[in-house]
Design a protein around this motif. Structure first.
Motif, PDB file in Angstrom:
ATOM      1  N   ARG A 299      64.904  28.756  27.866  1.00  0.00           N
ATOM      2  CA  ARG A 299      65.541  28.176  29.052  1.00  0.00           C
ATOM      3  C   ARG A 299      66.543  27.087  28.699  1.00  0.00           C
ATOM      4  NH1 ARG A 299      60.779  29.634  29.371  1.00  0.00           N
ATOM      5  NH2 ARG A 299      59.980  31.070  30.958  1.00  0.00           N
ATOM      6  N   LYS A 300      66.580  26.680  27.450  1.00  0.00           N
ATOM      7  CA  LYS A 300      67.577  25.659  27.081  1.00  0.00           C
ATOM      8  C   LYS A 300      68.988  26.223  27.255  1.00  0.00           C
ATOM      9  CE  LYS A 300      67.932  26.439  22.037  1.00  0.00           C
ATOM     10  NZ  LYS A 300      67.654  25.924  20.689  1.00  0.00           N
ATOM     11  N   PHE A 301      69.122  27.554  27.213  1.00  0.00           N
ATOM     12  CA  PHE A 301      70.450  28.168  27.376  1.00  0.00           C
ATOM     13  C   PHE A 301      70.857  28.243  28.850  1.00  0.00           C
ATOM     14  CE2 PHE A 301      68.605  30.145  23.498  1.00  0.00           C
ATOM     15  CZ  PHE A 301      69.434  29.521  22.579  1.00  0.00           C
ATOM     16  N   GLU A 302      69.950  27.826  29.734  1.00  0.00           N
ATOM     17  CA  GLU A 302      70.245  27.881  31.176  1.00  0.00           C
ATOM     18  C   GLU A 302      70.548  26.497  31.744  1.00  0.00           C
ATOM     19  OE1 GLU A 302      66.847  29.883  32.877  1.00  0.00           O
ATOM     20  OE2 GLU A 302      67.256  31.734  31.780  1.00  0.00           O
ATOM     21  N   GLU A 303      70.591  25.474  30.879  1.00  0.00           N
ATOM     22  CA  GLU A 303      70.855  24.100  31.340  1.00  0.00           C
ATOM     23  C   GLU A 303      72.353  23.893  31.508  1.00  0.00           C
ATOM     24  OE1 GLU A 303      68.781  21.832  32.386  1.00  0.00           O
ATOM     25  OE2 GLU A 303      67.014  23.063  31.986  1.00  0.00           O
ATOM     26  N   ILE A 304      72.901  24.484  32.557  1.00  0.00           N
ATOM     27  CA  ILE A 304      74.358  24.449  32.734  1.00  0.00           C
ATOM     28  C   ILE A 304      74.765  23.608  33.948  1.00  0.00           C
ATOM     29  CG2 ILE A 304      74.723  26.688  31.609  1.00  0.00           C
ATOM     30  CD1 ILE A 304      75.017  27.863  34.509  1.00  0.00           C
ATOM     31  N   GLY A 305      73.862  22.800  34.458  1.00  0.00           N
ATOM     32  CA  GLY A 305      74.179  22.015  35.654  1.00  0.00           C
ATOM     33  C   GLY A 305      73.936  22.829  36.917  1.00  0.00           C
ATOM     34  N   THR A 306      74.289  22.255  38.044  1.00  0.00           N
ATOM     35  CA  THR A 306      74.000  22.890  39.336  1.00  0.00           C
ATOM     36  C   THR A 306      74.788  24.189  39.491  1.00  0.00           C
ATOM     37  OG1 THR A 306      73.602  20.709  40.268  1.00  0.00           O
ATOM     38  CG2 THR A 306      74.002  22.513  41.830  1.00  0.00           C
ATOM     39  N   HIS A 307      74.090  25.223  39.846  1.00  0.00           N
ATOM     40  CA  HIS A 307      74.716  26.539  40.025  1.00  0.00           C
ATOM     41  C   HIS A 307      73.831  27.346  40.972  1.00  0.00           C
ATOM     42  CE1 HIS A 307      71.733  26.949  36.831  1.00  0.00           C
ATOM     43  NE2 HIS A 307      71.604  28.205  37.222  1.00  0.00           N
ATOM     44  N   PRO A 308      74.396  28.344  41.647  1.00  0.00           N
ATOM     45  CA  PRO A 308      73.569  29.124  42.568  1.00  0.00           C
ATOM     46  C   PRO A 308      72.563  29.989  41.821  1.00  0.00           C
ATOM     47  CG  PRO A 308      75.795  30.019  42.449  1.00  0.00           C
ATOM     48  CD  PRO A 308      75.787  28.778  41.629  1.00  0.00           C
ATOM     49  N   ILE A 309      71.399  30.147  42.419  1.00  0.00           N
ATOM     50  CA  ILE A 309      70.359  30.994  41.814  1.00  0.00           C
ATOM     51  C   ILE A 309      70.307  32.335  42.559  1.00  0.00           C
ATOM     52  CG2 ILE A 309      67.871  31.089  41.245  1.00  0.00           C
ATOM     53  CD1 ILE A 309      67.921  28.068  41.108  1.00  0.00           C
ATOM     54  N   ALA A 310      70.982  32.372  43.716  1.00  0.00           N
ATOM     55  CA  ALA A 310      70.906  33.554  44.584  1.00  0.00           C
ATOM     56  C   ALA A 310      71.239  34.842  43.841  1.00  0.00           C
ATOM     57  CB  ALA A 310      71.858  33.371  45.771  1.00  0.00           C
ATOM     58  N   GLN A 311      72.316  34.819  43.074  1.00  0.00           N
ATOM     59  CA  GLN A 311      72.705  36.077  42.425  1.00  0.00           C
ATOM     60  C   GLN A 311      71.712  36.490  41.347  1.00  0.00           C
ATOM     61  OE1 GLN A 311      74.416  33.270  42.405  1.00  0.00           O
ATOM     62  NE2 GLN A 311      76.007  33.234  40.848  1.00  0.00           N
ATOM     63  N   MET A 312      71.060  35.502  40.732  1.00  0.00           N
ATOM     64  CA  MET A 312      70.068  35.867  39.708  1.00  0.00           C
ATOM     65  C   MET A 312      68.832  36.478  40.354  1.00  0.00           C
ATOM     66  SD  MET A 312      70.680  32.637  37.306  1.00  0.00           S
ATOM     67  CE  MET A 312      72.295  32.440  36.549  1.00  0.00           C
ATOM     68  N   LEU A 313      68.455  35.953  41.525  1.00  0.00           N
ATOM     69  CA  LEU A 313      67.304  36.541  42.221  1.00  0.00           C
ATOM     70  C   LEU A 313      67.617  37.980  42.636  1.00  0.00           C
ATOM     71  CD1 LEU A 313      66.053  33.570  44.432  1.00  0.00           C
ATOM     72  CD2 LEU A 313      65.332  34.238  42.141  1.00  0.00           C
ATOM     73  N   ALA A 314      68.858  38.223  43.032  1.00  0.00           N
ATOM     74  CA  ALA A 314      69.221  39.574  43.477  1.00  0.00           C
ATOM     75  C   ALA A 314      69.339  40.554  42.312  1.00  0.00           C
ATOM     76  CB  ALA A 314      70.538  39.529  44.267  1.00  0.00           C
ATOM     77  N   VAL A 315      69.272  40.053  41.083  1.00  0.00           N
ATOM     78  CA  VAL A 315      69.160  40.960  39.930  1.00  0.00           C
ATOM     79  C   VAL A 315      67.897  41.808  40.091  1.00  0.00           C
ATOM     80  CG1 VAL A 315      68.691  41.011  37.427  1.00  0.00           C
ATOM     81  CG2 VAL A 315      70.523  39.556  38.320  1.00  0.00           C
ATOM     82  N   GLY A 316      66.891  41.242  40.771  1.00  0.00           N
ATOM     83  CA  GLY A 316      65.653  41.990  41.010  1.00  0.00           C
ATOM     84  C   GLY A 316      65.907  43.286  41.756  1.00  0.00           C
ATOM     85  N   GLU A 317      66.749  43.239  42.782  1.00  0.00           N
ATOM     86  CA  GLU A 317      67.079  44.458  43.551  1.00  0.00           C
ATOM     87  C   GLU A 317      67.860  45.435  42.665  1.00  0.00           C
ATOM     88  OE1 GLU A 317      66.708  41.669  45.146  1.00  0.00           O
ATOM     89  OE2 GLU A 317      65.529  42.304  46.882  1.00  0.00           O
ATOM     90  N   ALA A 318      68.770  44.899  41.878  1.00  0.00           N
ATOM     91  CA  ALA A 318      69.563  45.781  41.006  1.00  0.00           C
ATOM     92  C   ALA A 318      68.659  46.483  39.986  1.00  0.00           C
ATOM     93  CB  ALA A 318      70.655  44.976  40.294  1.00  0.00           C
ATOM     94  N   LEU A 319      67.648  45.760  39.511  1.00  0.00           N
ATOM     95  CA  LEU A 319      66.710  46.369  38.553  1.00  0.00           C
ATOM     96  C   LEU A 319      65.907  47.483  39.219  1.00  0.00           C
ATOM     97  CD1 LEU A 319      65.415  43.149  36.793  1.00  0.00           C
ATOM     98  CD2 LEU A 319      66.634  45.033  35.665  1.00  0.00           C
ATOM     99  N   ALA A 320      65.491  47.218  40.470  1.00  0.00           N
ATOM    100  CA  ALA A 320      64.716  48.240  41.184  1.00  0.00           C
ATOM    101  C   ALA A 320      65.562  49.502  41.368  1.00  0.00           C
ATOM    102  CB  ALA A 320      64.258  47.693  42.538  1.00  0.00           C
ATOM    103  N   PHE A 321      66.815  49.315  41.685  1.00  0.00           N
ATOM    104  CA  PHE A 321      67.721  50.463  41.864  1.00  0.00           C
ATOM    105  C   PHE A 321      67.895  51.210  40.535  1.00  0.00           C
ATOM    106  CE2 PHE A 321      72.162  52.162  42.342  1.00  0.00           C
ATOM    107  CZ  PHE A 321      71.905  53.023  43.388  1.00  0.00           C
ATOM    108  N   HIS A 322      68.067  50.450  39.480  1.00  0.00           N
ATOM    109  CA  HIS A 322      68.250  51.054  38.155  1.00  0.00           C
ATOM    110  C   HIS A 322      67.008  51.876  37.761  1.00  0.00           C
ATOM    111  CE1 HIS A 322      69.576  51.493  34.021  1.00  0.00           C
ATOM    112  NE2 HIS A 322      68.391  51.077  33.622  1.00  0.00           N
ATOM    113  N   GLU A 323      65.847  51.313  38.018  1.00  0.00           N
ATOM    114  CA  GLU A 323      64.634  52.029  37.638  1.00  0.00           C
ATOM    115  C   GLU A 323      64.438  53.268  38.500  1.00  0.00           C
ATOM    116  OE1 GLU A 323      61.770  48.504  37.225  1.00  0.00           O
ATOM    117  OE2 GLU A 323      61.438  49.751  35.451  1.00  0.00           O
ATOM    118  N   ARG A 324      64.865  53.169  39.749  1.00  0.00           N
ATOM    119  CA  ARG A 324      64.763  54.338  40.643  1.00  0.00           C
ATOM    120  C   ARG A 324      65.680  55.451  40.142  1.00  0.00           C
ATOM    121  NH1 ARG A 324      64.045  58.126  42.959  1.00  0.00           N
ATOM    122  NH2 ARG A 324      63.700  58.596  45.155  1.00  0.00           N
TER     123      ARG A 324
END
Ligand SMILES: Cc1ncc(COP(=O)(O)O)c(C=O)c1O
Length: 431
Positions: A299-324
């Motif tokens: 997680r030290k590579f994620e210390e980039i200051g304030t940034h949105p997390i929304a798009q990272m959470l939506a990676v979950g949907e993209a993964l589900a689609f990929h697995e489908r």
């Protein structure tokens, strides 16, 4: 009453635009679940047009143009975009609280899902904004002395080559770039080229899993082994390979790998992943300083200051689609689309394909040129006259237009592209 596959397809009247608007984005995955699971080998499923037509309806795209530059950046399925929007709206209620107390925790679940698909431990996987950030973390984060050599081909991505060029200017390292054949049908030839260009001073290797100029797949596992046998770290640029070529990180056995997720995973724009093998994390400097105690934490590579997390959470949907979809089916489909247009256009003497069609040597991306037709002018003509978007590729040794269709591409769109190209072969470009 259960809806049959045909009825759903009929209701969606693919590929007309109007009915697409009726698709409820949140139903994206459940819609796919209403279809019979396709059976057969990936190559058989790659020919199941009903299945791919259904898949295409998950994307709310504008069919008034034909997008054959999915390699640059892909649209996301509607329900991925919708999830991103929901997470962003949630954060906006009380950003500091929601993002850092709630969404940050949920990101860990997405990290685990991503690690499962990637084939690594979740503790070896950092979220970054794109391949560039992940790769530069490695390219800048490994200590080098003046005179130390870094090695890549001259077909690696320009930004990654510029990154080493900056270390040359700033730190006095030496950057050696060598040529590989185009197209290349023999992976051993590539491995030999890497080996031949190693020197006593080589301290770092960068290798592209997929060359963005041609779609060529390089024998990364062998190149990683070559470096490891000599104690030379190998950074793998997986910008175009992840969720496109069917592989896992375990197959590559690599220490450093970075990719964008907004290309072939169809995740939101501005998402990427960096994989660093556990015992290498401690010695790799982050681009932005981590917190004390985080030295061995991915997680030290994620210390980039304030940034949105929304798009990272939506990676979950993209993964589900990929697995489908299934990685092997997706790869087979993209290669089939490539072979369809290459078989047709390749029949013309003046057409040159710069991508190998030997199985396993390239992905669904391919580059083509027409004798006597300037590449930039051809790309401009396709866009102006036909609303077909391609990428102009110019390399010292070859040039052409790069064609990268996607899982939502229809056979009708491929036909229109082939017709437009054949008209140029026959009549030249309009003056
Ligand atoms: C081979 C390769 N590496 C790295 C990148 C950089 O990707 P991004 O712009 O998403 O960071 C690209 C982009 O097309 C690429 O093709």
């Amino acid at each position: 009453m259960t809806t049959t596959r045909r009825e759903v397809l009929g209701a969606l009247a693919f590929p007309a635009l109007g009915p697409l608007a009726r698709l409820d984005a949140r139903r994206g995955l459940s819609l796919l679940d209403e279809f019979e699971a396709p059976s057969g080998s990936p190559q058989q499923v790659a020919r199941d047009e009903d299945f791919w037509n259904a898949i295409a309806t998950a994307f709310a795209i504008d069919r008034s143009r034909i997008n054959f530059n999915n390699g640059g950046c892909s649209p996301s399925p509607a329900f991925v975009l919708d999830a991103q929007r929901r997470h962003l709206e949630e954060a906006n209620h009380a950003p500091a609280y929601v993002m850092w107390r709630r969404q940050q925790k949920r990101k860990e679940a997405v990290r685990q899902a991503l690690a499962r698909v990637a084939g690594c431990d979740a503790e070896e996987l950092a979220f970054v904004r794109n391949a560039s950030e992940g790769l530069q973390t490695c390219q800048f984060g490994i200590d080098l002395e003046p005179g130390d050599e870094v090695l890549s081909t001259d077909q690696d991505y320009p930004r990654m080559r510029n990154t080493f060029a900056q270390r040359v200017a700033r730190e006095g390292i030496v950057y050696r770039q060598f040529k590989i054949p185009v197209p290349c049908d023999d992976p051993q030839q590539i491995v030999r080229a890497y080996e031949a260009n190693l020197s006593e001073r080589t301290r770092l290797i960068l290798v592209s899993h997929v060359i963005n100029l041609t779609g060529a797949i390089l024998p990364v596992r062998n190149i990683v082994a070559l470096g490891r046998a000599r104690g030379i770290p190998v950074i793998v640029d997986g910008a175009h390979s992840f969720a496109n070529v069917d592989f896992t990180l375990r197959d590559l056995d690599c220490d450093y790998f970075a990719t964008s997720l907004h290309k072939w995973l169809f995740a939101p724009i501005g998402t990427g992943m960096l994989h660093v093998r556990k015992d290498k994390i401690g010695d790799l400097w982050p681009l932005m300083a981590g917190n004390p105690g985080q030295e061995h934490d991915i997680r030290k590579f994620e210390e980039i200051g304030t940034h949105p997390i929304a798009q990272m959470l939506a990676v979950g949907e993209a993964l589900a689609f990929h697995e489908r979809l299934g990685g092997s089916r997706k790869f087979a489909r993209l290669v089939r689309l490539r072979d369809l247009w290459i078989d047709r256009l390749g029949a013309h003497d003046r057409v040159h394909v710069h991508t190998s069609t030997v199985p396993g040597q390239a992905c669904g991306i391919a580059t083509v040129s027409i004798d006597g037709v300037e590449t930039g002018a051809l790309a401009a003509h396709l866009e102006r006259a036909h609303q077909i978007l391609v990428t102009t590729i110019k390399h010292e040794d070859f040039e052409g237009i790069r064609v990268s269709p996607s899982v939502y591409t229809t056979l009708g769109e491929l036909d229109r592209f082939c017709e437009a190209m054949e008209a140029v072969v026959r009549d030249g470009l309009p003056s």
